[in-house]
Design an enzyme around this catalytic site. Structure first.
Site, PDB file in Angstrom:
ATOM      1  N   ARG A  15      83.816  84.322 -19.334  1.00 29.01           N
ATOM      2  CA  ARG A  15      83.319  85.437 -19.951  1.00 29.01           C
ATOM      3  C   ARG A  15      83.139  86.646 -18.883  1.00 29.01           C
ATOM      4  O   ARG A  15      82.874  87.738 -19.257  1.00 29.01           O
ATOM      5  CB  ARG A  15      82.065  85.315 -20.631  1.00 29.01           C
ATOM      6  CG  ARG A  15      82.160  84.374 -22.111  1.00 29.01           C
ATOM      7  CD  ARG A  15      81.497  83.745 -22.616  1.00 29.01           C
ATOM      8  NE  ARG A  15      80.821  82.576 -22.009  1.00 29.01           N
ATOM      9  CZ  ARG A  15      79.841  81.711 -22.294  1.00 29.01           C
ATOM     10  NH1 ARG A  15      79.151  82.062 -23.526  1.00 29.01           N
ATOM     11  NH2 ARG A  15      79.545  80.589 -21.661  1.00 29.01           N
ATOM     12  N   LYS A  22      81.258  82.755 -10.833  1.00 23.93           N
ATOM     13  CA  LYS A  22      80.202  83.336 -11.708  1.00 23.93           C
ATOM     14  C   LYS A  22      78.793  83.431 -10.941  1.00 23.93           C
ATOM     15  O   LYS A  22      78.210  84.397 -10.856  1.00 23.93           O
ATOM     16  CB  LYS A  22      79.889  82.891 -13.366  1.00 23.93           C
ATOM     17  CG  LYS A  22      78.802  83.501 -13.825  1.00 23.93           C
ATOM     18  CD  LYS A  22      78.603  83.226 -15.303  1.00 23.93           C
ATOM     19  CE  LYS A  22      78.126  81.930 -15.682  1.00 23.93           C
ATOM     20  NZ  LYS A  22      77.957  81.515 -16.923  1.00 23.93           N
ATOM     21  N   LYS A 349      76.807 105.582  16.521  1.00 20.50           N
ATOM     22  CA  LYS A 349      77.305 104.155  16.550  1.00 20.50           C
ATOM     23  C   LYS A 349      77.393 103.414  17.591  1.00 20.50           C
ATOM     24  O   LYS A 349      77.230 103.890  18.940  1.00 20.50           O
ATOM     25  CB  LYS A 349      78.994 104.306  16.080  1.00 20.50           C
ATOM     26  CG  LYS A 349      79.565 102.685  15.886  1.00 20.50           C
ATOM     27  CD  LYS A 349      80.951 102.560  16.407  1.00 20.50           C
ATOM     28  CE  LYS A 349      80.953 102.418  17.946  1.00 20.50           C
ATOM     29  NZ  LYS A 349      82.116 101.897  18.474  1.00 20.50           N
ATOM     30  N   ASN A 375      68.270 116.779  24.977  1.00 21.95           N
ATOM     31  CA  ASN A 375      68.581 117.937  23.710  1.00 21.95           C
ATOM     32  C   ASN A 375      70.239 118.022  23.806  1.00 21.95           C
ATOM     33  O   ASN A 375      71.011 118.070  24.749  1.00 21.95           O
ATOM     34  CB  ASN A 375      68.211 119.315  24.177  1.00 21.95           C
ATOM     35  CG  ASN A 375      68.127 120.110  22.933  1.00 21.95           C
ATOM     36  OD1 ASN A 375      69.050 120.378  22.229  1.00 21.95           O
ATOM     37  ND2 ASN A 375      66.886 120.919  22.750  1.00 21.95           N
TER      38      ASN A 375
END
Ligand code: UD1
Ligand code: CA
Length: 452
Positions: A15, A22, A349, A375
């Protein structure tokens, strides 16, 4: 008392209409089967035997710390338990049996249930619940004196029986010896042609044994998931419960309806979670943070007093006092140091960003070790990839990177160095030097536009 457990997880889950077994579908970010295992362990189970069949490989890859048993053909829940008979030859006393598709069961409920069974001295006890809508479940038929009579599956039920709202939760305690004795007698003469586990209860009763019934206080905890609509319903119940637990522990959740927090997430006191926020996996968040709106954190470690909005961050660390967003993507292997300000279309990253540094607009920083108080000007890009290999960039403390700088790795910028705007840096910059790497501007004094 030692408690041994059988969990049924071999079914196809027809189902669900899914290529994935499932029981691996997730509720609250965790596979349903794992929820069931966690609950029985909490209830004091010392051994879990999981019956697998459909998608067995994937189940074994995903789930650990249990014993597996194969049910080669899925001929019903009774047949599934029979596949585990060999594993219980030495066992005595009580065995707890449940299904891998009831993810909202709690350790507390299972503990109460098994304790009730133990003290009742019944041969078997079945857990039931009063469902507002009992569609799809086995209905519990009681004798006129209220004792157990039998369980009728929906497909075998009469119109009258279908109206019964008390359902079989699919959770049972059995005297292990009597269980396998009764299972040998189960037949498959029913609408589905399956060997039904609940039939053992009737067999025991007819043999003069007592079968107990224990009704759960909260029917929600026994929801069985057969379809994706039910999966979504269970997820919703789960999320609300998690949100309530966090609110009870001192976390403000502005809109619990649009806040999705996975089961293992931890959040400190006085943190505020704004709407449309997803906090997933093993994420931990400290105290007094302000998270959201529109945040997705997956497997993140987040410190205290962090402010974050409109961003996606995964498998990385954000230290105390960071201000993040809008529109930041923090990718795996990154540590954003204390008090860093980062936001307005920035991607980082596999990098370390030192304390107090500023990445305020439009940067790509990859494979970089950046010191403190740097900065970084608007539009700075680390060129970390030559098409074949990745290289690292090193930036020292207090450096100043002018706008639109390209840092071609491998390259290093010393402490306190300056880089003129628009530079493409291919050579190391020694500390405290100013590097300018762009064409000089030429102004032509007397210039008439020849087109005019
Ligand atoms: C089952 C019960 C039903 C109960 C409901 C509770 C039976 C016959 N019916 O119905 O009374 O109300 O659970 O949620 O037991 N499985 C196997 N091998 C098989 C068949 C199933 O391991 O051959 C496993 C499935 O993977 C699943 C569990 O057993 O985890 C239950 O099977 P499912 O088909 O979902 O049973 P229901 O129709 O929900
Ligand atoms: Ca089911």
């Amino acid at each position: 008392m030692t408690l041994e457990t059988i969990i049924l997880a071999a079914g196809k889950g027809t189902r669900m209409k899914s290529a994935m077994p499932k029981v691996l579908h997730k509720v609250g970010g965790k596979p349903m089967l794992q929820h069931v295992i966690d609950a029985v362990k909490k209830a004091g189970s010392s051994r879990e035997v999981v019956v697998i069949g459909s998608g067995a490989e994937l189940v074994m890859q995903t789930i650990s710390g249990v014993e597996f048993v194969m049910q080669e053909e899925q001929l019903g829940t009774g047949h599934a338990v029979l596949s585990a008979e060999k594993n219980f030859e030495q066992s005595e006393g009580t065995v707890l049996i449940l299904c891998g598709d009831t993810p909202l069961l709690t350790g507390e409920l299972l503990q109460k249930f098994t304790a009730a069974h133990e003290s009742s001295k019944c041969a078997a006890t079945v857990l039931t619940a009063e469902m507002p809508d009992s569609t799809g479940y086995g209905r519990v038929i009681r004798e006129t004196d209220g004792t157990f009579k039998k369980i009728v599956e929906e497909k075998d039920a009469t119109e009258f029986e279908k109206k019964i709202r008390e359902v079989n939760a699919g959770v049972y305690c059995f005297d292990v010896k009597k269980l396998f004795g009764a299972l040998a007698k189960v037949k498959n003469d029913n609408a589905q042609g399956e060997y039904y586990l609940p039939d053992t209860l009737t067999i025991l009763k007819e043999a003069g044994e007592t079968v107990g019934v224990f009704t759960a206080d909260y029917a929600d905890e026994t929801l069985g998931i057969n379809s994706r609509v039910q999966l979504a319903a269970a997820d919703r119940v789960f999320r609300m419960k998690k949100n309530h637990e966090l609110m009870d522990a001192g976390v403000t959740i502005i809109d619990p309806n649009t806040t999705f927090i996975d089961c293992d997430v931890q959040i400190g006191q006085d943190t505020i979670i704004h709407p449309n926020t997803y906090i997933e996996g093993k994420t931990t968040i400290g105290r007094e943070c302000d998270i959201g709106p529109d945040i997705r954190f997956t497997d993140m470690k987040v410190g205290n007093k962090v402010k974050a909005q409109f961003s996606y961050c995964h498998e990385a660390e954000i230290c105390d006092g960071v201000t993040l967003g809008p529109y930041v993507h923090i990718r795996p292997g990154t540590t954003i140091g204390t008090d860093v300000k980062i936001g307005n279309f920035v991607e980082v990253k596999n990098s370390n960003i030192g304390k107090g540094s500023k990445l305020p607009h439009l940067q790509y920083i990859g494979d970089t070790d950046m010191g403190a108080n740097v900065n970084v000007g608007c539009g700075t890009v680390t060129c970390n990839y030559d098409g074949k290999n990745k290289f690292r960039t090193k930036i020292g403390d207090n450096a100043f990177i002018g706008c639109n700088t390209n840092l071609v790795a491998p390259v290093s910028v010393g402490d306190g160095a300056y880089i003129g705007a628009g530079s493409t840096i291919t050579k190391d910059v020694p500390k405290n030097n100013l590097a300018v790497a762009r064409a000089r501007q030429t102004n032509i004094e007397v210039w008439k536009d020849k087109r005019k």
